[in-house]
Design a protein around this motif. Structure first.
Motif, short mmCIF file in Angstrom:
data_model
loop_
_atom_site.label_atom_id
_atom_site.label_comp_id
_atom_site.label_asym_id
_atom_site.label_seq_id
_atom_site.Cartn_x
_atom_site.Cartn_y
_atom_site.Cartn_z
N GLY A 1 -124.49 -3.83 47.39
CA GLY A 1 -123.22 -4.47 47.15
C GLY A 1 -123.06 -5.74 47.95
N ASN A 2 -122.05 -6.48 47.66
CA ASN A 2 -121.77 -7.72 48.38
C ASN A 2 -121.10 -7.40 49.70
OD1 ASN A 2 -122.71 -9.40 46.31
ND2 ASN A 2 -120.74 -9.33 45.28
N VAL B 1 -123.31 1.28 54.38
CA VAL B 1 -123.94 2.60 54.31
C VAL B 1 -122.95 3.72 54.04
CG1 VAL B 1 -125.43 4.23 55.54
CG2 VAL B 1 -125.74 1.78 55.89
N ASP B 2 -121.78 3.66 54.66
CA ASP B 2 -120.82 4.75 54.58
C ASP B 2 -120.49 5.20 53.15
OD1 ASP B 2 -117.54 5.64 55.48
OD2 ASP B 2 -119.35 6.57 56.28
N PRO B 3 -120.34 4.27 52.19
CA PRO B 3 -120.02 4.72 50.82
C PRO B 3 -121.08 5.66 50.21
CG PRO B 3 -119.61 2.37 51.04
CD PRO B 3 -120.31 2.82 52.30
N LEU B 4 -122.29 5.64 50.75
CA LEU B 4 -123.36 6.50 50.22
C LEU B 4 -123.44 7.86 50.92
CD1 LEU B 4 -126.17 3.79 50.07
CD2 LEU B 4 -124.80 4.66 48.16
N LEU B 5 -122.77 7.99 52.05
CA LEU B 5 -122.90 9.20 52.86
C LEU B 5 -121.81 10.22 52.55
CD1 LEU B 5 -123.64 7.51 56.30
CD2 LEU B 5 -125.29 8.54 54.73
N PRO B 6 -122.13 11.52 52.76
CA PRO B 6 -121.10 12.54 52.58
C PRO B 6 -120.02 12.42 53.66
CG PRO B 6 -123.08 13.51 53.50
CD PRO B 6 -123.41 12.07 53.19
N LEU C 1 -131.07 8.99 46.77
CA LEU C 1 -130.07 8.72 47.81
C LEU C 1 -130.76 8.24 49.09
CD1 LEU C 1 -127.18 8.64 48.82
CD2 LEU C 1 -127.39 11.07 49.40
N GLN C 2 -131.86 8.88 49.44
CA GLN C 2 -132.61 8.46 50.63
C GLN C 2 -133.06 7.00 50.50
OE1 GLN C 2 -135.64 11.16 52.21
NE2 GLN C 2 -134.70 12.79 51.00
N GLN C 3 -133.54 6.62 49.31
CA GLN C 3 -133.97 5.24 49.07
C GLN C 3 -132.79 4.27 49.20
OE1 GLN C 3 -137.01 4.01 48.72
NE2 GLN C 3 -138.04 5.99 48.71
N SER C 4 -131.65 4.64 48.61
CA SER C 4 -130.46 3.78 48.67
C SER C 4 -129.97 3.61 50.09
CB SER C 4 -129.34 4.35 47.80
OG SER C 4 -129.69 4.30 46.44
N VAL C 5 -129.87 4.70 50.83
CA VAL C 5 -129.43 4.65 52.23
C VAL C 5 -130.41 3.81 53.05
CG1 VAL C 5 -129.10 6.02 54.34
CG2 VAL C 5 -128.05 6.76 52.19
#
Length: 166
Positions: free
Chosen positions: A163-164, A22-27, A40-44
């Motif tokens: 991601g893996n 998750v962290d790579p997607l967060l500010p 972004l909400q969907q990805s998180v």
């Protein structure tokens, strides 16, 4: 009663999963002014869904002394460990503790995914050697490989994760 070492194991495990998935997607810093985009909400939400399943089913299956984390406890733990997730949590941003009248309107997409993953994990029941999937329609397949020493795992990249995982 959960011991201090169990709690530590829960926090450590959830933090590692959040860091990786998750962290790579967060500010870098939480901001109450920024509303995340729909994509972004969907990805998180997808990534958090994977974290809940990995902890509440696969990790607990290996460490049965650990406690299942339900929707509320998992949501609170995730926000404590990753404060930037608060922007993705409508329910935790509310100031009152009123009942959920309409979960579809009152929950964020991430919270809905947490609830869904908790329901899936609970119905699979990590305490059983073989999960009961009777009556489930198979629509997705996850590939999780664990080495014989149970030290490394690999979650295959798919539509469920971004991601893996190793």
């Amino acid at each position: 009663m959960m011991s201090a070492s169990d709690l530590c194991a829960t926090e450590d495990t959830v933090l590692l999963l959040l860091d990786y998935l998750v962290d790579p997607l967060l500010p870098a810093r939480p901001s109450s002014r920024d509303t995340p985009s729909e994509s972004l909400q969907q990805s998180v939400a997808k990534q958090v869904h994977a974290v809940v399943l990995l902890y509440n089913y696969y990790h607990i299956k290996q460490h049965r002394q650990l406690k299942f984390e339900g929707f509320e406890s998992f949501s609170k733990l995730a926000v404590v460990l990753k404060p930037t997730l608060l922007a993705h949590m409508k329910l935790l941003q509310r100031s009152n503790d009123s009942e959920l009248d309409d979960p579809d309107k009152q929950l964020s997409v991430t919270e809905k995914k947490i609830m869904d993953a908790c329901d899936i994990s609970n119905s699979l029941d990590a305490s059983k050697d073989i999960p009961s999937t009777e009556g489930w329609s198979i629509s997705k397949v996850a590939v999780l490989l664990i080495d014989s020493r149970k030290e490394n795992c690999f979650l295959k990249h798919s539509s469920m994760t971004e991601g893996n995982t190793h």
